[in-house]
Scaffold this motif. Structure first.
Motif, short mmCIF file in Angstrom:
data_model
loop_
_atom_site.label_atom_id
_atom_site.label_comp_id
_atom_site.label_asym_id
_atom_site.label_seq_id
_atom_site.Cartn_x
_atom_site.Cartn_y
_atom_site.Cartn_z
N ALA A 245 83.60 -13.73 107.56
CA ALA A 245 84.48 -12.56 107.52
C ALA A 245 85.95 -12.96 107.40
O ALA A 245 86.76 -12.21 106.88
CB ALA A 245 84.27 -11.70 108.76
N ARG A 246 86.28 -14.15 107.93
CA ARG A 246 87.68 -14.58 107.91
C ARG A 246 87.88 -15.80 107.02
O ARG A 246 88.93 -16.44 107.07
CB ARG A 246 88.16 -14.86 109.35
N ARG B 187 78.92 -25.83 118.43
CA ARG B 187 78.50 -25.98 117.04
C ARG B 187 79.55 -25.49 116.07
O ARG B 187 80.39 -24.66 116.39
CB ARG B 187 77.14 -25.34 116.77
N ARG C 273 86.76 -18.97 106.96
CA ARG C 273 87.16 -20.21 107.61
C ARG C 273 85.95 -20.76 108.39
O ARG C 273 84.94 -20.08 108.55
CB ARG C 273 88.32 -19.96 108.59
N MET D 224 82.45 -23.30 117.72
CA MET D 224 82.05 -22.38 118.79
C MET D 224 81.64 -23.20 120.01
O MET D 224 80.89 -24.17 119.89
CB MET D 224 80.86 -21.53 118.34
N ALA D 225 82.14 -22.79 121.18
CA ALA D 225 81.81 -23.47 122.43
C ALA D 225 81.67 -22.41 123.51
O ALA D 225 82.06 -21.26 123.29
CB ALA D 225 82.90 -24.47 122.78
N HIS E 149 80.58 -23.44 112.86
CA HIS E 149 80.04 -22.19 112.33
C HIS E 149 80.94 -21.66 111.22
O HIS E 149 82.16 -21.71 111.33
CB HIS E 149 79.96 -21.17 113.48
N MET F 196 86.51 -20.78 121.43
CA MET F 196 86.31 -21.25 120.07
C MET F 196 87.64 -21.79 119.59
O MET F 196 88.69 -21.41 120.08
CB MET F 196 85.82 -20.10 119.18
N ASP G 228 82.74 -18.88 109.57
CA ASP G 228 83.23 -17.53 109.87
C ASP G 228 83.52 -16.85 108.55
O ASP G 228 84.64 -16.86 108.06
CB ASP G 228 84.49 -17.67 110.75
N ILE H 52 84.76 -22.52 112.09
CA ILE H 52 85.20 -22.42 113.47
C ILE H 52 84.27 -23.22 114.37
O ILE H 52 83.07 -23.31 114.10
CB ILE H 52 85.28 -20.92 113.86
#
Lengths: 358, 85
Positions: B16-17, B10, B19, B23-24, B12, B28, B14, B21
């Motif tokens: 905190a950063r 999916r 951006r 996810m797998a 996602h 990632m 991120d 991402i």
């Protein structure tokens, strides 16, 4: 020291209870009892704080995480916090109803352990009768649910002869990924080191089998391979560096830079019941003790590998030399490197000391 | 072709950063800007043509040009295991 980066992954050790008794269990030799475990609400708080801190991945582990009666609520809390959840399970407590509830709660991925390819071997190593059939059934339940399945095979002296058959099981059970992980020697595994350490010849055969299988099953099965430190010349970048990428929370709420960190006696770790996850990550003595490169002794200090392997593993340095601030003996440049070859030479025990509550 | 995310994958945010991402299982990756534009429109219901139309409107570009880029991007994401047909 440069600014502290946020963590990427959290390992939640929900409980130390487990129907299996594997002699290489990564739990500490002093196990936590059920009455000391964090509550559902406390775990939900940990997950929210982890996500806010920057964690993306969550590993729900144990012990056996499905031994917790609130595993579905815990999984839902992980999803609500926005974490990618991975259930690390032995599979022996899984059934169709639980699987369906976990999927509904938002579980993303399942990692199922397998102890050996042949049933008798698997059940001797795991210390539980009837486990293998239940695992096969668990794999089928995961497959039917539509979730991706990873099989995790911990390999050692007493099952490496069946590695090819373990790879066949991964294909047969429908896993998309297989982790072939040589035992890491902390806690229970260290106590059983003489019965688990592979010979150099066993390791070389295993590496060849994995290389060949990767080619043969490309596009169908991804194989991750974790090599054993005791035959290495370079140490592993343990946890990607202490306090750099990863944190673990123990069943009783201790916040740890790695799940084995409690084996370093004398170190004091923050507890989620007294502090926030952020304060533990950025401000605690335990997390700052081995962060970066300033703490490093020779030969790590100034070494070209210092920011690649971060001095190796602190728990292993402590386990083998009694000093967690030494270079990991897995490094050929360590003055203690000879300890590994000596341990390999001594290995050959067949009996296990099974994991148990004291 | 109607692309959808592969099981366990999916997109996602991120935060905190700052951006996005992908996810797998046990990995990632960070999609580039073009891949991100495509991935944000993947919902398992929209087909390739619908995704192209939306992106052509958004970037005020000819559908043929966008179509070629989207097609290539989808094939690449399928090869990476992030998407399925």
């Amino acid at each position: 020291m440069s600014a502290i980066e946020p963590p990427l992954a959290l390992l939640a050790e929900l409980t130390h209870r487990c129907p299996l008794r594997c002699s290489y269990c990564s739990n500490p030799t002093e196990l936590t009892r059920a009455r000391e475990e964090l509550t559902t609400a406390e775990w939900a708080r940990v997950f929210r704080e982890a996500a806010a801190l920057g964690c993306l991945q969550l590993h729900l582990s144990g012990g056996e995480p499905t031994a917790r009666r609130d595993i579905v609520e815990i999984t839902a809390a992980a999803r609500e916090a926005g974490l990618y959840s991975n259930l690390i399970t032995s599979g022996v407590l899984l059934n169709a109803a639980l699987m369906a509830r976990l999927v509904k709660a938002g579980l993303d991925h399942v990692q199922l352990s397998v102890q050996d390819a042949d049933e008798a071997g698997a059940e001797r190593i795991g210390g539980m009768r009837g486990a293998q059939a239940k695992k096969r059934e668990a794999a089928a339940l995961v497959r039917a649910s539509g979730l991706p399945l990873t099989l995790n095979a911990v390999v050692h002296r007493q099952n490496l002869h069946n590695l090819s058959a373990l790879i066949d099981i991964a294909l047969d059970w429908g896993a998309q990924r297989l982790e072939v992980a040589h035992v890491q020697y902390y806690g229970w595994a260290l106590a059983n080191r003489d019965a688990l350490l592979p010979t150099r010849a066993q390791l070389d055969v295993a590496t060849r089998i994995v290389d060949e299988a990767r080619l043969k099953h490309r596009g169908r099965l991804v194989i991750d391979y974790v090599v054993p430190d005791y035959h290495a010349a370079r140490p592993k970048a343990c946890m990607g560096g202490w306090g750099r990428r990863f944190l673990a929370v123990s069943p009783a709420g201790e916040v740890l830079p790695c799940h084995a960190a409690k084996s370093i006696t004398g170190m004091v770790f923050p507890n989620i019941r007294d502090t926030s996850l952020e304060a533990a990550w950025t401000g605690s003595d335990a997390f700052n003790a081995f962060r970066g490169t300033d703490w490093m002794p020779k030969p790590c200090q100034g070494c070209e590998h210092a920011e690649r392997d971060w001095g190796g593993c602190r728990c292993q340095a402590f386990a083998l030399t009694g000093d967690a601030a030494k270079t990991d003996p897995a490094c050929a440049l360590s003055p203690d490197h000879g300890l590994l070859a000596a341990a390999v030479a001594e290995a050959g025990e067949t009996r296990f000391r099974y994991r148990e509550f004291s | 072709m109607t692309p959808k995310f592969a099981p366990g994958v999916r997109l996602h945010e991120d935060k905190a950063r700052a951006r996005w991402i992908v996810m797998a299982p046990e990995r990632m990756f960070i999609p580039d800007e073009t891949a991100l534009e495509v991935l944000r429109l993947v919902d398992g219901a929209r087909d390739e043509a619908a995704i192209v139309t939306l992106l052509a409107e958004k970037f005020a570009a000819p559908a043929e040009e966008i179509g070629a880029d989207v097609g290539e991007m989808l094939r690449d994401l399928i090869a990476k295991g992030a998407l399925r047909e």
